[in-house]
Design a protein around this motif. Structure first.
Motif, PDB file in Angstrom:
ATOM      1  N   ALA A  46      -1.849  -0.469  -8.856  1.00  0.00           N
ATOM      2  CA  ALA A  46      -0.453  -0.244  -9.220  1.00  0.00           C
ATOM      3  C   ALA A  46       0.455  -1.260  -8.522  1.00  0.00           C
ATOM      4  O   ALA A  46       1.414  -1.773  -9.109  1.00  0.00           O
ATOM      5  CB  ALA A  46      -0.033   1.174  -8.863  1.00  0.00           C
ATOM      6  N   PHE A  47       0.137  -1.555  -7.273  1.00  0.00           N
ATOM      7  CA  PHE A  47       0.940  -2.532  -6.522  1.00  0.00           C
ATOM      8  C   PHE A  47       0.788  -3.928  -7.115  1.00  0.00           C
ATOM      9  O   PHE A  47       1.777  -4.646  -7.321  1.00  0.00           O
ATOM     10  CB  PHE A  47       0.522  -2.519  -5.048  1.00  0.00           C
ATOM     11  CG  PHE A  47       1.239  -3.556  -4.223  1.00  0.00           C
ATOM     12  CD1 PHE A  47       2.564  -3.382  -3.861  1.00  0.00           C
ATOM     13  CD2 PHE A  47       0.589  -4.713  -3.815  1.00  0.00           C
ATOM     14  CE1 PHE A  47       3.242  -4.339  -3.110  1.00  0.00           C
ATOM     15  CE2 PHE A  47       1.244  -5.680  -3.067  1.00  0.00           C
ATOM     16  CZ  PHE A  47       2.574  -5.485  -2.713  1.00  0.00           C
ATOM     17  N   ILE A  48      -0.468  -4.321  -7.403  1.00  0.00           N
ATOM     18  CA  ILE A  48      -0.705  -5.639  -7.991  1.00  0.00           C
ATOM     19  C   ILE A  48       0.008  -5.759  -9.329  1.00  0.00           C
ATOM     20  O   ILE A  48       0.510  -6.829  -9.695  1.00  0.00           O
ATOM     21  CB  ILE A  48      -2.217  -5.889  -8.152  1.00  0.00           C
ATOM     22  CG1 ILE A  48      -2.877  -6.014  -6.780  1.00  0.00           C
ATOM     23  CG2 ILE A  48      -2.492  -7.150  -8.972  1.00  0.00           C
ATOM     24  CD1 ILE A  48      -4.389  -6.125  -6.828  1.00  0.00           C
ATOM     25  N   ASN A  49       0.100  -4.647 -10.061  1.00  0.00           N
ATOM     26  CA  ASN A  49       0.739  -4.657 -11.372  1.00  0.00           C
ATOM     27  C   ASN A  49       2.209  -5.034 -11.307  1.00  0.00           C
ATOM     28  O   ASN A  49       2.782  -5.502 -12.292  1.00  0.00           O
ATOM     29  CB  ASN A  49       0.590  -3.275 -12.032  1.00  0.00           C
ATOM     30  CG  ASN A  49       1.081  -3.261 -13.454  1.00  0.00           C
ATOM     31  OD1 ASN A  49       0.735  -4.125 -14.248  1.00  0.00           O
ATOM     32  ND2 ASN A  49       1.914  -2.290 -13.797  1.00  0.00           N
ATOM     33  N   LEU A  50       2.832  -4.833 -10.150  1.00  0.00           N
ATOM     34  CA  LEU A  50       4.236  -5.203 -10.001  1.00  0.00           C
ATOM     35  C   LEU A  50       4.418  -6.718  -9.991  1.00  0.00           C
ATOM     36  O   LEU A  50       5.521  -7.221 -10.202  1.00  0.00           O
ATOM     37  CB  LEU A  50       4.811  -4.600  -8.716  1.00  0.00           C
ATOM     38  CG  LEU A  50       4.814  -3.069  -8.636  1.00  0.00           C
ATOM     39  CD1 LEU A  50       5.332  -2.619  -7.277  1.00  0.00           C
ATOM     40  CD2 LEU A  50       5.651  -2.460  -9.749  1.00  0.00           C
ATOM     41  N   PHE A  51       3.328  -7.459  -9.750  1.00  0.00           N
ATOM     42  CA  PHE A  51       3.421  -8.912  -9.627  1.00  0.00           C
ATOM     43  C   PHE A  51       2.857  -9.649 -10.831  1.00  0.00           C
ATOM     44  O   PHE A  51       3.225 -10.798 -11.089  1.00  0.00           O
ATOM     45  CB  PHE A  51       2.677  -9.380  -8.369  1.00  0.00           C
ATOM     46  CG  PHE A  51       3.277  -8.863  -7.096  1.00  0.00           C
ATOM     47  CD1 PHE A  51       4.316  -9.530  -6.479  1.00  0.00           C
ATOM     48  CD2 PHE A  51       2.813  -7.691  -6.525  1.00  0.00           C
ATOM     49  CE1 PHE A  51       4.874  -9.053  -5.308  1.00  0.00           C
ATOM     50  CE2 PHE A  51       3.371  -7.202  -5.356  1.00  0.00           C
ATOM     51  CZ  PHE A  51       4.406  -7.877  -4.739  1.00  0.00           C
ATOM     52  N   ILE A  52       1.921  -9.022 -11.558  1.00  0.00           N
ATOM     53  CA  ILE A  52       1.279  -9.675 -12.689  1.00  0.00           C
ATOM     54  C   ILE A  52       1.418  -8.759 -13.890  1.00  0.00           C
ATOM     55  O   ILE A  52       0.899  -7.640 -13.886  1.00  0.00           O
ATOM     56  CB  ILE A  52      -0.210  -9.963 -12.412  1.00  0.00           C
ATOM     57  CG1 ILE A  52      -0.370 -10.694 -11.075  1.00  0.00           C
ATOM     58  CG2 ILE A  52      -0.823 -10.788 -13.531  1.00  0.00           C
ATOM     59  CD1 ILE A  52      -1.807 -10.867 -10.644  1.00  0.00           C
ATOM     60  N   GLY A  53       2.123  -9.209 -14.928  1.00  0.00           N
ATOM     61  CA  GLY A  53       2.465  -8.327 -16.037  1.00  0.00           C
ATOM     62  C   GLY A  53       1.345  -8.042 -17.013  1.00  0.00           C
ATOM     63  O   GLY A  53       1.156  -6.909 -17.431  1.00  0.00           O
ATOM     64  N   SER A  54       0.563  -9.035 -17.396  1.00  0.00           N
ATOM     65  CA  SER A  54      -0.422  -8.870 -18.459  1.00  0.00           C
ATOM     66  C   SER A  54      -1.596  -8.015 -18.013  1.00  0.00           C
ATOM     67  O   SER A  54      -2.272  -8.329 -17.032  1.00  0.00           O
ATOM     68  CB  SER A  54      -0.933 -10.235 -18.917  1.00  0.00           C
ATOM     69  OG  SER A  54      -2.056 -10.089 -19.760  1.00  0.00           O
ATOM     70  N   ASN A  77       4.012  -0.071 -15.108  1.00  0.00           N
ATOM     71  CA  ASN A  77       4.649  -1.015 -16.028  1.00  0.00           C
ATOM     72  C   ASN A  77       6.126  -0.712 -16.192  1.00  0.00           C
ATOM     73  O   ASN A  77       6.962  -1.611 -16.352  1.00  0.00           O
ATOM     74  CB  ASN A  77       3.984  -0.927 -17.418  1.00  0.00           C
ATOM     75  CG  ASN A  77       2.833  -1.902 -17.564  1.00  0.00           C
ATOM     76  OD1 ASN A  77       2.698  -2.833 -16.779  1.00  0.00           O
ATOM     77  ND2 ASN A  77       2.013  -1.685 -18.565  1.00  0.00           N
ATOM     78  N   ILE A  78       6.466   0.577 -16.164  1.00  0.00           N
ATOM     79  CA  ILE A  78       7.826   1.007 -16.485  1.00  0.00           C
ATOM     80  C   ILE A  78       8.849   0.534 -15.458  1.00  0.00           C
ATOM     81  O   ILE A  78      10.031   0.448 -15.758  1.00  0.00           O
ATOM     82  CB  ILE A  78       7.913   2.548 -16.556  1.00  0.00           C
ATOM     83  CG1 ILE A  78       6.608   3.140 -17.061  1.00  0.00           C
ATOM     84  CG2 ILE A  78       9.056   3.007 -17.410  1.00  0.00           C
ATOM     85  CD1 ILE A  78       6.542   4.640 -16.950  1.00  0.00           C
ATOM     86  N   ILE A  79       8.403   0.238 -14.237  1.00  0.00           N
ATOM     87  CA  ILE A  79       9.364  -0.110 -13.185  1.00  0.00           C
ATOM     88  C   ILE A  79       9.191  -1.539 -12.702  1.00  0.00           C
ATOM     89  O   ILE A  79       9.802  -1.922 -11.704  1.00  0.00           O
ATOM     90  CB  ILE A  79       9.272   0.855 -11.984  1.00  0.00           C
ATOM     91  CG1 ILE A  79       7.853   0.857 -11.411  1.00  0.00           C
ATOM     92  CG2 ILE A  79       9.699   2.261 -12.393  1.00  0.00           C
ATOM     93  CD1 ILE A  79       7.733   1.626 -10.101  1.00  0.00           C
ATOM     94  N   SER A  80       8.373  -2.323 -13.389  1.00  0.00           N
ATOM     95  CA  SER A  80       8.178  -3.712 -12.971  1.00  0.00           C
ATOM     96  C   SER A  80       9.084  -4.648 -13.767  1.00  0.00           C
ATOM     97  O   SER A  80       8.922  -4.785 -14.978  1.00  0.00           O
ATOM     98  CB  SER A  80       6.714  -4.136 -13.175  1.00  0.00           C
ATOM     99  OG  SER A  80       6.570  -5.521 -12.931  1.00  0.00           O
ATOM    100  N   PRO A  81      10.037  -5.306 -13.104  1.00  0.00           N
ATOM    101  CA  PRO A  81      10.890  -6.271 -13.821  1.00  0.00           C
ATOM    102  C   PRO A  81      10.093  -7.444 -14.379  1.00  0.00           C
ATOM    103  O   PRO A  81      10.584  -8.177 -15.228  1.00  0.00           O
ATOM    104  CB  PRO A  81      11.861  -6.751 -12.729  1.00  0.00           C
ATOM    105  CG  PRO A  81      11.795  -5.725 -11.659  1.00  0.00           C
ATOM    106  CD  PRO A  81      10.398  -5.178 -11.695  1.00  0.00           C
ATOM    107  N   LEU A  82       8.848  -7.615 -13.889  1.00  0.00           N
ATOM    108  CA  LEU A  82       8.014  -8.714 -14.359  1.00  0.00           C
ATOM    109  C   LEU A  82       7.228  -8.332 -15.601  1.00  0.00           C
ATOM    110  O   LEU A  82       6.554  -9.186 -16.189  1.00  0.00           O
ATOM    111  CB  LEU A  82       7.047  -9.151 -13.251  1.00  0.00           C
ATOM    112  CG  LEU A  82       7.703  -9.547 -11.922  1.00  0.00           C
ATOM    113  CD1 LEU A  82       6.647 -10.084 -10.964  1.00  0.00           C
ATOM    114  CD2 LEU A  82       8.790 -10.577 -12.140  1.00  0.00           C
ATOM    115  N   MET A  83       7.281  -7.064 -15.998  1.00  0.00           N
ATOM    116  CA  MET A  83       6.638  -6.661 -17.246  1.00  0.00           C
ATOM    117  C   MET A  83       7.372  -7.362 -18.385  1.00  0.00           C
ATOM    118  O   MET A  83       8.602  -7.343 -18.453  1.00  0.00           O
ATOM    119  CB  MET A  83       6.711  -5.143 -17.407  1.00  0.00           C
ATOM    120  CG  MET A  83       5.765  -4.580 -18.465  1.00  0.00           C
ATOM    121  SD  MET A  83       6.464  -4.570 -20.123  1.00  0.00           S
ATOM    122  CE  MET A  83       7.713  -3.313 -19.956  1.00  0.00           C
ATOM    123  N   THR A  84       6.630  -7.992 -19.287  1.00  0.00           N
ATOM    124  CA  THR A  84       7.239  -8.926 -20.232  1.00  0.00           C
ATOM    125  C   THR A  84       8.300  -8.311 -21.134  1.00  0.00           C
ATOM    126  O   THR A  84       9.192  -9.019 -21.606  1.00  0.00           O
ATOM    127  CB  THR A  84       6.147  -9.580 -21.097  1.00  0.00           C
ATOM    128  OG1 THR A  84       5.279  -8.566 -21.600  1.00  0.00           O
ATOM    129  CG2 THR A  84       5.326 -10.565 -20.292  1.00  0.00           C
TER     130      THR A  84
END
Length: 509
Positions: free
Chosen positions: A397-405, A443-450
C-alpha cells in the motif's frame, strides 16, 4: 458540522484537508515533482547505489542521472512523447467524445432522471458503489464515466454531488480488484504471477490459471459495496454538509417526446450491442482472441473497450437527439463534441506536467529502486503467518503511493515477493491477492494515481476551490475502511483455508 462536536477522526480529516490544500495547483505540483525527480536523480546517482533487477537475475540497475548529457537529451527529445503517451489522456478524451454527445443531446440527463425516479433512494448509494466496483470489467473507462454521473445523480435528488462523485470514485478505484467477472486485470497480473512462480517451481506454475483469485474477488464485490455505501452515508456526506453551490439538476418528469427518445435510444443500444457481439463471439471474429486461451478475456475486444464505450454512448446520444429534435444537423453534433473538448482544457494542461513527472520517475529507475529496497526490508523482518501477510499488504500500500500503474508495480514486485512467499509456504495466488487489496485500497488517496487529476477536474464543477488536500480528505475514509475490511475478509479466508479461485489454495505445498 459543528466543530465542537467533531471527533478525533473528523479533526484528523480536517488536518489532512488543510495540509493538502496548502499544496500548489495540481499543474504546478506535477511540474514541481518533475523537477524534483531531476534533482534527486542527480543526487542519488552520485552515490553509485545499485541493486539487482528482481526480474532479471544478474542484471544490476542504478538510478539514472537525468541532468547528465544523456538525461537532458532524453528530457527534450521525449517531451512530446511523454505528453501524448500519458496513459489517461487518450482514454479520457476519446471516451468524452461519446459522452459529450450523449450529454449534450440530453440523453444522459433523461436516463438519470428516469433512474432516480424509479429506484428507491435508499438503494442509490449502494447501487452507485456497486456499479463502480463492477466497472473494472471495462478497464479504466469507469474512471471517466461513473464519477461525474454519480455527482449528477446525487445533485438530482438533493444530496451533495461530491458525495456521489466520491462514492463512484471509491467503487471504481478502490474496488478495481473486485468483480463478478474476470477482466483484463486478472489476465495481466495473473501472467506476471505465473512467471514469478516459475522461478521457484515451474511445475506448480504450469498448473496455475489467471482465474486464481476469482472466488475471492467475487465475494469482495459485496463487501466493498456495503463498506462504500456505509462510509458515504455515515462519514463522507455528513462531513460535506449541505450543498450550497450553484449547480442544480432539476428533477422534472420525463415528457412524452423524451420517453420516445429513450425507447429509440435503447433500441439503438441493443442493435449496436448485437453488432459488437458478432465481432466478438463467433469463432474467427475479428475482436475474438485465440481459441483455447480464454478468447474473450485475452482478446482485441478487451483492448478495444474504450472506443467501444465511446461508441455505445455516441449512438444512443445521436438517436435520442434526432428523435427529440435537439440534434437537427451534423453541425449540432460537432458543436456538442467541441463543447466537451473545450471543457477538458485544464485536464489537457495537467496531463502535460503529469506526463513528464511519471516518465521522469520511471526513466530514472527511482521507483524500481524503492520497490526493491521495500522487498528486501520485508524479507529481513522474519515474520510468518497472518502478520507476514498484513505487513506485505501495508508495504504494498505504501509503495502504491509512489508508483501508479498496478501492472508496472507487480511486474517489479512479483519476481521478488512471490518466491519469498513460496519459500515461506504461501501460494503465489495468495501473494497476488494481498497485493491487489493493497493496490486498490490506496489508489483513491494517491495523487500519483493517473486518474486522480481528472477526478479533481470533475469535482471542481461543483466546488471551484477543490484541491488535492480536500479530495484526499474526502477519499481517505474509503481508503482506510476498504483496506481494513478487505484485509479482514482475507484473514477470515485464510483461517478457513478456502480456495481463492479454481484450484488456487492459500498455501504452497
Amino acid at each position: 458540522m459543528d466543530t465542537k462536536r467533531k471527533g478525533l477522526f473528523q479533526k484528523f480529516l480536517d488536518m489532512v484537508e488543510k495540509t493538502g490544500n496548502r499544496l500548489p495547483h495540481p499543474v504546478t505540483l506535477f511540474a514541481g515533482l518533475a523537477l524534483l525527480v531531476l534533482v534527486l536523480s542527480w543526487i542519488v546517482s552520485s552515490f553509485g547505489l545499485t541493486v539487482e533487477h528482481p526480474g532479471k537475475p544478474g542484471e544490476m540497475i542504478e538510478v539514472k542521472n537525468l541532468l547528465s548529457g544523456e538525461g537532458i537529451e532524453y528530457i527534450f527529445t521525449k517531451m512530446t512523447a511523454n505528453f501524448v503517451g500519458f496513459a489517461p489522456l487518450g482514454v479520457v478524451l476519446l471516451t468524452m467524445l461519446g459522452i459529450g454527445l450523449a450529454e449534450g443531446s440530453g440523453f444522459i440527463s433523461a436516463v438519470l432522471r428516469g433512474f432516480v425516479m424509479s429506484v428507491p433512494k435508499r438503494l442509490i448509494t449502494a447501487g452507485l458503489v456497486f456499479a463502480g466496483v463492477m466497472s473494472s470489467v471495462a478497464s479504466d473507462a469507469g474512471y471517466v464515466v461513473l464519477p461525474p454521473l454519480g455527482a449528477v445523480i446525487f445533485a438530482a435528488i438533493g444530496r451533495h454531488p461530491l458525495a456521489g462523485l466520491a462514492a463512484a470514485f471509491a467503487g471504481v478505484s478502490g474496488g478495481f480488484s473486485a468483480n463478478l467477472f474476470l477482466s483484463g486485470t486478472d489476465a495481466l497480473l495473473g501472467e506476471l504471477t505465473i512467471s514469478a512462480a516459475q522461478i521457484i517451481d515451474p511445475a506448480y506454475a504450469a498448473n496455475m490459471n489467471i482465474a486464481m483469485n476469482y472466488f475471492f474477488i467475487a465475494a469482495s464485490v459485496f463487501v466493498l459495496t456495503f463498506v462504500g455505501a456505509w462510509v458515504t452515508e455515515k462519514i463522507v456526506e455528513p462531513r460535506l454538509g449541505t450543498y450550497t453551490g450553484e449547480f442544480r439538476e432539476k428533477m422534472e418528469k420525463l415528457t412524452a417526446i423524451e420517453k420516445k427518445g429513450l425507447v429509440w435510444a435503447t433500441i439503438s443500444i441493443v442493435v449496436a450491442s448485437i453488432l459488437f457481439a458478432l465481432l466478438i463471439l463467433p469463432e474467427g471474429a475479428p475482436l475474438r482472441g485465440v481459441e483455447g486461451e480464454m478468447p474473450i478475456i485475452r482478446s482485441p475486444f478487451m483492448s478495444s473497450l474504450v472506443p467501444i464505450i465511446a461508441i455505445l454512448f455516441f449512438i444512443p446520444g445521436l438517436v435520442y437527439g434526432k428523435v427529440t429534435k435537439v440534434i437537427k444537423s451534423d453541425r449540432d453534433v460537432a458543436a456538442m463534441m467541441s463543447a466537451t473538448m473545450a471543457a477538458m482544457g485544464m485536464f489537457i494542461v495537467l496531463s502535460f506536467t503529469a506526463g513528464q513527472f511519471v516518465s521522469f520517475f520511471t526513466e530514472s529507475n527511482m521507483g524500481l529502486m524503492i520497490g526493491v529496497y521495500g522487498a528486501q526490508f520485508l524479507n529481513s523482518i522474519n515474520l510468518t503467518g497472518i502478520p507476514l501477510i498484513l505487513t506485505f499488504i501495508l508495504i504494498s500500500a505504501f509503495i502504491n503511493l509512489f508508483i501508479g500503474s498496478a501492472s508496472a508495480k507487480w511486474a517489479m514486485m512479483a519476481p521478488v515477493f512471490v518466491p519469498i512467499m513460496m519459500q515461506l509456504g504461501y501460494s503465489p495466488e495468495l501473494t497476488q491477492m494481498a497485493y491487489r487489496i493493497a493496490d486498490s485500497s490506496t489508489n483513491i488517496i494517491s495523487p500519483l494515481m493517473t486518474y486522480f487529476a481528472i477526478i479533481i477536474a470533475f469535482a471542481q464543477k461543483y466546488d471551484k476551490k477543490m484541491g488535492i488536500g480536500t479530495l484526499i480528505s474526502v477519499m481517505f475514509p474509503y481508503s482506510m475502511f476498504f483496506l481494513l475490511f478487505w484485509t479482514l475478509t482475507l484473514v477470515i479466508w485464510m483461517l478457513f483455508g478456502l480456495d481463492l479461485g479454481p484450484g488456487s489454495g492459500i498455501y504452497y505445498p
